[in-house]
Design a protein around this motif. Structure first.
Motif, mmCIF file in Angstrom:
data_model
loop_
_atom_site.group_PDB
_atom_site.id
_atom_site.type_symbol
_atom_site.label_atom_id
_atom_site.label_comp_id
_atom_site.label_asym_id
_atom_site.label_seq_id
_atom_site.Cartn_x
_atom_site.Cartn_y
_atom_site.Cartn_z
ATOM 1 N N VAL A 103 10.298 8.177 -8.032
ATOM 2 C CA VAL A 103 10.441 8.261 -6.581
ATOM 3 C C VAL A 103 9.077 8.522 -5.968
ATOM 4 O O VAL A 103 8.355 9.426 -6.400
ATOM 5 C CB VAL A 103 11.425 9.379 -6.189
ATOM 6 N N ALA A 104 8.733 7.718 -4.979
ATOM 7 C CA ALA A 104 7.425 7.857 -4.333
ATOM 8 C C ALA A 104 7.602 7.979 -2.832
ATOM 9 O O ALA A 104 8.539 7.434 -2.245
ATOM 10 C CB ALA A 104 6.539 6.660 -4.657
ATOM 11 N N LYS A 105 6.696 8.709 -2.222
ATOM 12 C CA LYS A 105 6.626 8.795 -0.768
ATOM 13 C C LYS A 105 5.540 7.813 -0.323
ATOM 14 O O LYS A 105 4.384 7.927 -0.721
ATOM 15 C CB LYS A 105 6.276 10.216 -0.337
ATOM 16 N N LEU A 106 5.935 6.834 0.491
ATOM 17 C CA LEU A 106 5.003 5.815 0.964
ATOM 18 C C LEU A 106 4.562 6.162 2.377
ATOM 19 O O LEU A 106 5.394 6.373 3.266
ATOM 20 C CB LEU A 106 5.665 4.439 0.944
ATOM 21 N N HIS A 107 3.249 6.226 2.580
ATOM 22 C CA HIS A 107 2.681 6.539 3.887
ATOM 23 C C HIS A 107 1.864 5.356 4.387
ATOM 24 O O HIS A 107 1.221 4.654 3.605
ATOM 25 C CB HIS A 107 1.780 7.773 3.816
ATOM 26 N N SER A 108 1.871 5.181 5.705
ATOM 27 C CA SER A 108 1.048 4.117 6.296
ATOM 28 C C SER A 108 -0.360 4.627 6.523
ATOM 29 O O SER A 108 -0.594 5.825 6.723
ATOM 30 C CB SER A 108 1.660 3.654 7.617
ATOM 31 N N ILE A 109 -1.314 3.691 6.492
ATOM 32 C CA ILE A 109 -2.705 4.031 6.777
ATOM 33 C C ILE A 109 -3.239 2.986 7.752
ATOM 34 O O ILE A 109 -3.083 1.780 7.529
ATOM 35 C CB ILE A 109 -3.556 4.086 5.489
ATOM 36 N N PRO A 110 -3.841 3.401 8.886
ATOM 37 C CA PRO A 110 -4.321 2.442 9.892
ATOM 38 C C PRO A 110 -5.659 1.826 9.476
ATOM 39 O O PRO A 110 -6.701 2.471 9.553
ATOM 40 C CB PRO A 110 -4.458 3.300 11.149
ATOM 41 N N LEU A 111 -5.638 0.577 9.032
ATOM 42 C CA LEU A 111 -6.860 -0.067 8.529
ATOM 43 C C LEU A 111 -7.917 -0.199 9.613
ATOM 44 O O LEU A 111 -9.119 -0.132 9.319
ATOM 45 C CB LEU A 111 -6.520 -1.449 7.967
ATOM 46 N N ASP A 112 -7.492 -0.375 10.870
ATOM 47 C CA ASP A 112 -8.455 -0.580 11.944
ATOM 48 C C ASP A 112 -9.176 0.697 12.357
ATOM 49 O O ASP A 112 -10.115 0.640 13.151
ATOM 50 C CB ASP A 112 -7.753 -1.197 13.160
ATOM 51 N N LYS A 113 -8.732 1.853 11.829
ATOM 52 C CA LYS A 113 -9.340 3.120 12.242
ATOM 53 C C LYS A 113 -10.032 3.848 11.094
ATOM 54 O O LYS A 113 -10.460 4.983 11.262
ATOM 55 C CB LYS A 113 -8.273 4.030 12.840
ATOM 56 N N LEU A 114 -10.124 3.197 9.934
ATOM 57 C CA LEU A 114 -10.663 3.885 8.757
ATOM 58 C C LEU A 114 -12.112 4.315 8.942
ATOM 59 O O LEU A 114 -12.521 5.354 8.426
ATOM 60 C CB LEU A 114 -10.551 2.993 7.523
#
Length: 995
Positions: A103-114
């Protein structure tokens, strides 16, 4: 200070280098240990604060039961309290890597703000290996071997939703990702990542995926950093948006419902029209068939009548023809018989008549045949017409039946569709009625388990640093004070000489002040240089098994260094000043004469002849010397006993910590798992959970309880409690042992009052008979009498009967948890229960004591490393203290030692003569130190304990043994070292006249 006097000071350091080294070592140990342990807490906090700041850990996390739409996001973003905000997606999924599913927790990451310093990229990720995702289809996962799955950079992982009714593509745009990096984040400081409704219920790892890859209509999280710590603004925003969003959702649902109702009405009307037309056609068909049947029956009747009439006519014609034939035959026969007797004309006439009759009969026969043929033809044609009409009628009936069947089929299908639509509308209407106001949950860093536990751990270190190092430093400072005092007293002759030569009191004292200052400053520099780095490193390294943090920031803290050095310098300098002041008040002539040795006095044991007379010479000398040098006796007492007490306190702290887990999860909690049920779930769903557990062959017994969190208080002090109400009071003891702290006497739950834990009673200052206030989140409060106090070590548990609960709270308890006791306890057994219950609608959470026990063991186990450091430090101090005291003892008695050497004592006998006293003092002081260690240990435990944990109060026997043995070992080592110093004592130099 004059050059000659200064040179003499440095020469004195060299001549008494063993004493100087001892002072240096004691100061270094004391300052290093004190400073090192003292700065560990601020160093840990500084490391975490820098980590949180650099990687922008959120201040608040907002979660909504409806998610967040664009209006929610804009409303929160426009709040003046918001500094930065990052809306994000997060879901639970099953990761398949190799042959394992986790079981994994998937998080989003904003590529345009890295690459932006500001602008909404919070909870940033620290790259350990590889890189962050840069394009769709890439992901990064938690660093290391996580949850038993080693996911390497470059490996491809597959995802699935873990749900039968939803596919992963309902949440994500694709189901496979390439791992491009290993990361860490301040959002997950520990390996604990929460629970999930998937798999075995435990989140094993987290992964980050580009925000563009999520296929969701609303955000699941809003992460915020604040301009200020004002949460009320967000509570106001939440209240407004909850109302607006509720209205939006309600209006949308009502609108959809109205559309569905309209479509249903149109469908019903269309059905009525179509069915009415079909039914009219069926009725017309039925009428036509009925008319056809009547017509057919009429035609059949006419046909039958015609056939009957024709057959009758033909039969009559045949009868007439037969009659004619008979008449003809008879007339012919008669004619033949009478022909000869008839006249010729008559005979001719008769014959002609017979011929005509014959001709008529033949013509009649022909006509009859013709008529019969015509009849048969007409009969056949009429029968065929009737059959054809009957066939057509039968076909019409068949078509009518098919039409009727098609009518029924279409009617049933349309009825089913309409009924389904009606049910859906009814369900939609119920859903509209059940629409609840969305709930926004505002959590801060304190709701993050890793953040909270790290904060609590730093508090534990700080609590220990308030007591243990202070006592440690006090022992070191006292020994240094004693050493410098002895040094000044030993050099009274030199002091008298300098005073006679005209040196001022300050100039004379400055030699010893410089001596002490250099030893103190040098020792402080060495101790601080090592201690400020070593102890924080060792302690934080012990916690690295629990927390994901960058290397500890360990700045050289000038403020700590200054004040600690000043304290060490003050101890030695004040001792020197006090000793010098006392000596310098005397006249030079008095100072230049050695002090008369102390007079020997009779000791108490000499008044007991039965024992005294049986002692040999050396034993009597040893006993007299022990009581003759009372200052040395007291110095040894404080030094050795203090170090023994420090070591025992360290061992006792280890015992107290290590006993928490087996006592809480062995003696108090006897159940193995707690299944938390949604109290609003359907009874059928709840029963399904119970049936599943009963069907498990490894489940020995179960007990339903109500578990609810409350705030409990007494006289303005408040604590979080877990209230437990068992369904069956008699069975509770099989799952939880409710017993007294002293005597382990079982405590029965009664309707008279509640049972609370020992720690809760201590924190709130409660006793049996007092009334404790319990209140819930809605500030509804009741007062409950304390009926008994039970043994408990972790968290605060309060037990009461269901009758008492109903009486105090005015409602019957709804049992929302099940305590489970297993026959065979293992990880496999826990996983089996978890996998069986994880998909049940009524199950909210599953807690397994085996997991809780392991997590708590890991947490408190790290304190053992710190305790070990303290024990080693205390042992080192014990060695230095014993060395210093023994060195002082030898220096004070150098003439006595030289004298016994002159008398012919061998080196071993000399050592035995001197060290016999040390050994006796050490053994006696060990006993005193063990008693003092008990008191010190209790003091340390009470100081180091936090509100939610109670340490064990028992010191195990082997801890006493270890503290005593280590002290003896250090004493033996010191004696071995000093044995060689005794060998080097010169008899001639030592016995020279002091003049």
């Amino acid at each position: 200070m004059k050059n000659a006097h200064l040179k003499d000071t440095f020469r004195e350091m060299w001549r008494t280098r063993s004493r100087f080294t001892a002072i240096f070592a004691i100061i270094a140990l004391g300052t290093g240990f004190f400073a090192g342990v003292k700065v560990t807490c601020p160093d840990m906090q500084l490391t975490a604060d820098k980590y949180f700041e650099e990687y922008k850990l959120m201040d608040l996390r907002l979660v909504s039961t409806y998610g967040f739409n664009k209006e929610d996001v804009e409303t929160v973003k426009n709040s003046p309290a918001v500094r930065e905000m990052m809306p994000a997606y997060s879901i639970d999924a099953i990761i398949k890597a190799g042959n394992e599913d986790k079981v994994a927790k998937l998080h989003s990451i904003p590529l345009d703000k890295l690459k932006q310093e500001t602008g909404g990229y919070l909870n940033r990720y620290r790259v350990i290996e590889g890189r962050l995702p840069e394009r769709p289809g890439e992901c990064a996962v938690e660093k290391g071997k996580i949850g038993g799955v080693n996911i390497a950079v470059g490996e491809e992982i597959s995802l699935n939703s873990g749900r039968e009714d939803r596919a992963i593509t309902d949440y994500l745009k694709q189901s496979t990702y390439k791992v491009v990096g290993h990361v860490e984040t301040p959002y997950y400081l520990t390996f604990e990542k929460g629970t999930s409704s998937l798999g075995n219920g435990t989140v094993a790892l987290y992964a980050i995926i580009p925000e563009e890859d999520f296929n969701m209509e609303v955000y699941t999280d809003l992460n915020i950093t604040l301009q200020s710590t004002d949460r009320e603004k967000f509570e106001d925003i939440a209240e407004d948006r909850e109302e607006q969003r509720y209205n939006e959702v309600y209006s949308e649902a009502v609108q959809k419902l109205e559309v569905s109702k309209k479509e249903l009405a149109e469908g019903e009307k269309e059905q009525q029209v179509k069915l009415a037309g079909a039914l009219d056609d069926l009725k017309k068909g039925e009428a036509a068939i009925k008319s056809g049947k009547l017509e057919l029956e009429s035609q059949r009747k006419i046909y039958n009548q015609m056939v009957t009439a024709s057959e009758a006519g033909l039969e009559q014609a045949e009868n007439r023809l037969q009659s004619g034939e008979t008449g003809y035959s008879e007339n012919l026969k008669l004619f033949e018989q009478n022909r000869d007797g008839m006249p010729a004309p008559q005979a001719a006439a008769i014959e002609a008549g017979l011929k005509n009759t014959r001709l008529e009969l033949d013509a009649g026969a022909k006509e009859l045949v013709k008529q019969r043929a015509l009849f048969e033809k007409q009969k056949r044609e009429g029968g065929e017409k009737l059959k054809e009409a009957a066939l057509k009628l039968e076909q019409s009936e068949k078509k009518l039946e098919e039409g009727r069947a098609e009518y029924e089929k279409q009617k049933n299908e349309s009825d089913k569709k309409l009924e389904t639509a009606r049910k859906e509308i009814a369900q939609a209407e119920q859903k509209v009625k059940d629409i609840k106001k969305p709930q926004w949950y505002i959590t801060d860093r304190n709701n993050n388990p890793g953040y909270t536990s790290y904060s609590e751990d730093t508090k534990r270190i700080d609590a220990i640093a308030k007591i243990f190092p202070v006592f440690f430093f006090f022992v070191a400072a006292f020994v240094c004070l004693t050493t410098m005092t002895r040094m000044v007293e030993e050099q009274r002759i030199q002091i008298g000489t300098l005073k006679a030569l005209g040196y001022s009191s300050f100039a004379i004292a400055s030699k010893y002040l410089v001596y002490a200052a250099i030893a103190s400053i040098a020792g402080s520099i060495a101790g601080l240089s090592i201690g400020l780095k070593l102890f924080p490193f060792v302690i934080t390294n012990a916690y690295s098994m629990l927390y994901r943090l960058p290397p500890t920031v360990m700045p050289f803290r000038i403020d700590y260094a200054f004040w600690i050095t000043l304290g060490a310098l003050a101890c030695t300098s004040l001792a020197v000043y006090s000793a010098c002041y006392r000596e310098l008040t005397e006249q030079p002539s008095s100072l230049m004469r050695p002090k008369a040795p102390k007079m020997g006095k009779r000791v108490l044991l000499e008044r007991v002849p039965f024992i005294w007379n049986r002692l040999n010479f050396f034993s009597k000398v040893t006993i007299r010397n022990l009581f003759r040098y009372k200052k040395r006796l007291f110095m040894t007492l404080l030094g050795v006993a203090g170090c023994t007490a420090l070591m025992l306190a360290g061992f006792g702290l280890r015992d107290a910590i290590s006993s928490i887990v087996p006592r809480q999860y062995g003696e108090v909690f006897k159940f193995n798992a707690m299944i938390i049920i949604d109290e609003n779930a359907k009874e059928q769903d709840k029963l399904e959970v119970v049936n599943t557990l009963q069907a498990n062959s490894n489940v020995e017994k179960m007990l339903s309880v109500r578990l609810k969190n409350f705030d409990a208080g007494y006289q303005e002090d408040w604590q979080k409690i877990n209230l437990i109400i068992p369904e069956d009071n008699e069975k509770l003891s099989q799952f939880i042992s409710v017993h007294s702290m002293q005597g382990k006497e079982p405590l029965k739950l009664t309707d008279d009052g509640a049972v609370i834990g020992e720690k809760l009673a201590k924190v709130l200052k409660l006793k049996v008979g007092d009334r404790m206030t319990i209140k819930d989140g809605d500030f509804k409060s009741v007062e409950v009498k304390i009926a008994a106090i039970n043994e408990n070590y972790t968290l605060h548990y309060v037990y009461m009967t269901r009758t008492l609960y109903q009486k105090e709270f005015g409602e019957k308890p709804v049992f929302n948890s099940i305590l489970v006791k297993e026959k065979n306890v293992s990880q496999k057994a826990d996983d089996e229960i978890s996998s069986q219950l994880v998909s049940k609608a009524a199950v909210i959470q599953m807690n397994f004591n085996r997991t809780n026990e392991q997590n708590f063991s890991d947490m408190v186990g790290n304190l053992n490393s710190i305790v070990l450091v303290m024990i080693i430090s205390a042992g080192a101090l014990a060695f230095v203290v014993l060395y210093n005291l023994t060195n002082i003892n030898i220096t004070e008695r150098v003439r006595e030692i030289a004298s016994i050497k002159v008398l012919g004592f061998y080196d071993l006998e000399v050592s035995e003569y001197v060290f016999r006293e040390n050994i006796i003092l050490t053994l006696v002081n060990i006993s005193i130190g063990l008693l003092g260690g008990i008191v010190l240990n209790r003091f340390v435990l009470e100081t180091a304990e936090i509100d939610l944990v109670m340490f064990g109060r028992e010191i195990y026997w082997y801890s006493y043994l270890m503290a005593a043995v280590l002290t003896v070992v250090f004493a033996v080592l010191v004696n071995l070292v000093m044995h060689y110093k005794l060998k080097r004592i010169s008899m001639t130099e030592s016995l020279k006249s002091v003049e």
